[in-house]
Scaffold this active site. Structure first.
Site, PDB file in Angstrom:
ATOM      1  N   HIS A 142       1.117   1.593  15.782  1.00  0.00           N
ATOM      2  CA  HIS A 142       2.261   2.048  14.788  1.00  0.00           C
ATOM      3  C   HIS A 142       3.577   1.955  15.505  1.00  0.00           C
ATOM      4  CE1 HIS A 142      -1.129   4.057  13.149  1.00  0.00           C
ATOM      5  NE2 HIS A 142      -0.337   4.539  12.102  1.00  0.00           N
ATOM      6  N   PHE A 149       0.168  -3.367  11.367  1.00  0.00           N
ATOM      7  CA  PHE A 149      -0.719  -3.468  10.219  1.00  0.00           C
ATOM      8  C   PHE A 149      -0.516  -4.869   9.395  1.00  0.00           C
ATOM      9  CE2 PHE A 149      -1.270   1.385   9.160  1.00  0.00           C
ATOM     10  CZ  PHE A 149      -1.464   1.704  10.392  1.00  0.00           C
ATOM     11  N   TYR A 202      -0.896  -7.770  10.895  1.00  0.00           N
ATOM     12  CA  TYR A 202      -1.531  -8.872  11.405  1.00  0.00           C
ATOM     13  C   TYR A 202      -2.358  -9.660  10.762  1.00  0.00           C
ATOM     14  CZ  TYR A 202       0.872  -7.149  15.826  1.00  0.00           C
ATOM     15  OH  TYR A 202       1.788  -6.465  16.597  1.00  0.00           O
ATOM     16  N   GLU A 237       0.885  -1.296  -0.031  1.00  0.00           N
ATOM     17  CA  GLU A 237       0.052   0.187   0.048  1.00  0.00           C
ATOM     18  C   GLU A 237       1.003   1.330   0.001  1.00  0.00           C
ATOM     19  OE1 GLU A 237      -3.229   0.795   0.254  1.00  0.00           O
ATOM     20  OE2 GLU A 237      -3.240   2.448   1.074  1.00  0.00           O
ATOM     21  N   PHE A 266       3.294  -0.610   8.504  1.00  0.00           N
ATOM     22  CA  PHE A 266       3.557  -0.630   9.977  1.00  0.00           C
ATOM     23  C   PHE A 266       3.220  -1.784  10.494  1.00  0.00           C
ATOM     24  CE2 PHE A 266       2.500   4.015   9.299  1.00  0.00           C
ATOM     25  CZ  PHE A 266       3.743   4.540  10.153  1.00  0.00           C
ATOM     26  N   ASP A 267       4.231  -2.161  11.766  1.00  0.00           N
ATOM     27  CA  ASP A 267       4.056  -3.461  12.384  1.00  0.00           C
ATOM     28  C   ASP A 267       2.902  -4.040  12.680  1.00  0.00           C
ATOM     29  OD1 ASP A 267       3.840  -1.287  14.514  1.00  0.00           O
ATOM     30  OD2 ASP A 267       5.679  -1.387  14.703  1.00  0.00           O
ATOM     31  N   ALA A 271      -5.088  -4.149   1.804  1.00  0.00           N
ATOM     32  CA  ALA A 271      -5.415  -5.368   2.440  1.00  0.00           C
ATOM     33  C   ALA A 271      -4.214  -6.049   2.621  1.00  0.00           C
ATOM     34  CB  ALA A 271      -6.514  -6.236   1.585  1.00  0.00           C
ATOM     35  N   GLU A 272      -3.728  -6.186   3.760  1.00  0.00           N
ATOM     36  CA  GLU A 272      -2.383  -7.055   4.011  1.00  0.00           C
ATOM     37  C   GLU A 272      -2.278  -8.549   3.693  1.00  0.00           C
ATOM     38  OE1 GLU A 272      -4.082  -4.897   5.945  1.00  0.00           O
ATOM     39  OE2 GLU A 272      -2.454  -3.140   5.905  1.00  0.00           O
TER      40      GLU A 272
END
Lengths: 390, 334
Positions: free
Chosen positions: B134, B91, B93, B34, B88-89, B64-65
């Site tokens: 974050h 994000f 999951y 993204e 970001f960390d 959409a991770e």
């Protein structure tokens, strides 16, 4: 309070720079599932194709029965049967060209077999000797996916990569009705539509996600309707009509190959057997329902059509049965041999090169196995000596 | 041959250069995520890649991770080398199922027939005043998943070298980027950018004799600062930068601990169930007879990452590290 009464008031004109992309009507599925068998459209179907589908359906049915029997003999840890769904399985495999890829879910062993993969290798996961028994590249079939819908984004990525490389390869991904509730289903369809990836999504709506009926799974008018929101066409097809499923999938594959983007196909079918041999289906559905679906059996539907059109006679039916019997006998015989397992395999495919930690653990297991072997050898020697003394 | 002097560069610049060089050297390398394209990433780490290599090679994906990583799996199946950014960390999951159920085990599942050469870049850790979600340090989750390599640079040279190695690896690598070091500058020689130790090796950043600080990523700089401050107390602290959490370099770590007889593990991640527990256990198992004191941990508190105005109380700082070192001394005397 209605929308028009909400704070901020009703805007009579849309805000600048925003317009809906298109009328969704062309994307909407037909109101009724598409059918070929038993209709006039069947007359136009290719007789050779129908006969090929029939032979595969008969084999598929026999395969389901044989694999289920193998669970009772303890040869398979578990088998999710596709009895009643053979038309979807077979059509999925036959709608693809050799260069295309198939992304099956755990239930889709039959589609993988129909694609040409050795039936014993397909059952490796369910027998429990390794997670995946076949080489995915050999027949362009991804491993059977146990987590639901997670293989759908893989299909999108592979199709996208193929297109980036200039190959006209299509990916067909299979998922059940329950899988459409998963987040990965949404993400895969969205990516596919945005990227216009050459993918076909085949949802086999067999009525139940283990025990949960479709009505508790979704409030959508049909699963094919979900396509509209992503901007791709949705097609609804009778999943027990092998000719219809083949026609709809072939059309979707052609469209994808020609750059037309993805399609969502919902095949309405029914799971005649329980979810797996570990499931008790009588707890969530009645016999009458199952019997009604038995009357709409995919093998019978096609057999009736072929017979009525003079494309199949008793001898042809018998030949198909014998071919299926031979396949089952070979499967039975080969599955009854104990697989040769090498415990050292446990360490061979974790990384390209083992870490120091895994090398230590490998040595530990080697020592344990050697000690076990030495023990057995000792025991055998003692038994021999005792035998001599007697 | 002209010798090019090392010039100051930021970690972000080194990471960008690593991806650019990898993409230039290998047409199968694709960067995706993204905001990585037109914007160049929210930290500008992918700046210029879309312009230089086109949007097919550096792709702005839908937000959409799971989809980003899931489609990367399919791309890797077809012979590409995706480099995925998680922004970001916390994000990352939503992508955990793809990472754990597929990325980490596709090689194993297919008996080596379908390895997945995917690099998952995760900007991680605190200290930049980020709001909730974050600043997480999620390395323990990744470490607990067999099949993944987990690496994290602490220097500009490592940022370049380790990322090139990660992209070239035939196995999936979770590449943890300490975001508070993005703008830190080191002298760096871009003429010899890959001249670093390989993935799987730890490096002694500062030799010492009193005790060994075992650390990685953002905490390396803090430990070096603590080592400087410790000199006033008469302590000569050694600092080991682990660089790679999986595979773990038992050899370098144990050699260092045996030399000093005392060790403190320092990281931002929570202590309970955190990487420090594993590291302390490994060191204890292997170096018990050389230890003068228990292996201590200086970690983040066992709390969800705190709001930015309180994060300085949570992050392991110089004083907390020195207090731990002092306790090592006491244990030895007691």
């Amino acid at each position: 309070m209605t929308v028009m009464e909400q704070r901020g008031g009703y805007r009579s004109s849309p805000p600048p720079a925003w317009q809906p992309r298109m009328d969704p009507a062309p994307l909407l599925p037909d109101a009724e599932p598409h059918r070929v068998l038993g209709t006039e459209a069947a007359a136009k179907a290719d007789p050779d194709l129908l006969r090929r589908l029939y032979a595969q359906l008969v084999r598929g049915r026999r395969y389901n029965v044989q694999a289920t029997a193998l669970t009772k003999q303890g040869r398979l840890a578990v088998y999710p049967s596709t009895t009643g769904q053979e038309a979807c399985e077979v059509a999925a495999a036959l709608a693809l060209e050799e260069r295309d890829w198939l992304f099956p879910s755990y239930r889709d062993t039959l589609a993988v077999v129909a694609r040409g993969v050795d039936p014993v290798e397909v059952l490796t996961l369910l027998r429990g000797d390794w997670h995946n028994g076949y080489d995915p590249h050999a027949h362009r079939v991804a491993p059977l996916s146990t987590p639901l819908a997670t293989q759908l984004p893989h299909a999108v990525g592979l199709a996208h990569a193929a297109r980036l490389k200039g190959d006209d390869v299509v990916a067909l991904a299979m998922v059940g009705d329950g899988g459409t509730s998963e987040g990965d289903f949404h993400e895969a369809l969205n990516f596919a539509a945005v990227w216009q990836a050459p993918v076909v999504f085949l949802v086999q709506n067999n009525g139940f996600a283990i025990s949960v009926p479709l009505a508790k799974q979704t409030a959508a008018p049909s699963l094919a309707h979900k396509a509209v929101g992503y901007g791709m066409p949705g097609r609804l097809v009778d999943g027990n009509d092998a000719a219809a499923v083949h026609e709809v999938l072939t059309e979707a594959v052609r469209r994808a190959r020609e750059g037309g983007g993805p399609t969502l196909v919902e095949a309405v079918t029914y799971r005649i057997d329980a979810h797996t041999n570990a499931d008790d289906a009588t707890r969530y559905r009645g016999d009458a329902e199952v019997e009604a679906w038995r009357a709409h059996d995919p093998v019978q539907l096609l057999e009736r059509e072929l017979t009525a059109r003079g494309l199949l006679d008793e001898a042809g039916i018998e030949a198909a049965r014998q071919d299926a019997e031979a396949m089952a006998a070979s499967l039975r015989e080969r599955m009854n041999q104990d697989p040769e397992l090498d415990p050292m395999d446990l360490f061979d495919h974790v990384y390209a090169e083992n870490t120091a930690q895994l090398r230590e653990q490998r040595a530990l297991l080697r020592a344990e196995l050697d000690a076990e072997q030495a023990d057995q050898d000792d025991r055998a020697d003692r038994d021999d000596q005792e035998g001599d003394q007697r | 041959m002209t010798t090019v002097a090392a010039k100051p560069a930021t970690m972000a610049q080194a990471l960008t250069r690593a991806m650019r060089d990898a993409m230039a050297a290998d047409p199968t390398v694709h960067v995706m995520g993204e905001d990585v394209g037109t914007l160049g990433g929210v930290f500008r780490v992918t700046d210029g890649l879309a312009k230089e290599f086109g949007e097919d090679r550096c792709t702005d994906t839908p937000l959409a991770e799971a989809g980003i990583l899931g489609t990367a799996v399919g791309m890797a199946m077809y012979g590409l080398r995706p480099v995925v950014e998680m922004q970001f960390d916390a994000f990352a999951y939503p992508a955990f199922e793809q990472l754990i159920s597929h990325v980490s085990r596709m090689r194993n599942r297919t008996r080596g027939r379908m390895p997945l050469p995917i690099t998952v870049r995760v900007p991680y850790g605190g200290g930049i005043g980020g709001v909730e979600h974050h600043s997480d340090s999620s390395e323990a989750y990744y470490m607990a998943t067999p099949g993944l390599h987990v690496v994290t640079p602490a220097t500009v040279a490592d940022a370049y070298g380790l990322l090139r190695q990660a992209i070239a690896s035939d196995d999936p690598v979770v590449f943890l980027e300490p975001k508070r070091l993005y703008w830190s500058k080191d002298a760096w020689n871009p003429e010899h950018p890959t001249d670093v130790e390989p993935i799987g090796r730890a490096v002694v950043r500062r030799p010492g004799s009193s005790a060994t600080l075992l650390t990685y990523g953002p905490s390396v700089a803090v430990c070096l600062e603590a080592a400087e401050a410790a000199q006033a107390e008469g302590w000569d602290l050694e600092v080991v930068d682990l660089r790679s959490l999986v595979p773990f370099d038992d050899e370098t770590v144990c050699a260092a601990v045996r030399r000093t007889g005392r060790a403190v593990v320092v990281h931002e991640s929570t202590g309970f169930g955190g990487p420090g527990g594993e590291i302390a256990a490994r060191v204890t198992e292997r170096c018990f007879h050389h230890l003068e004191a228990p292996v201590l941990r200086v970690a983040g508190f066992d709390i969800p990452y705190p709001p930015p105005m309180l994060e300085r109380h949570h992050l392991p700082g110089v004083d907390r590290i020195l207090d731990a070192v002092a306790r090592l001394q006491w244990e030895a005397e007691g």
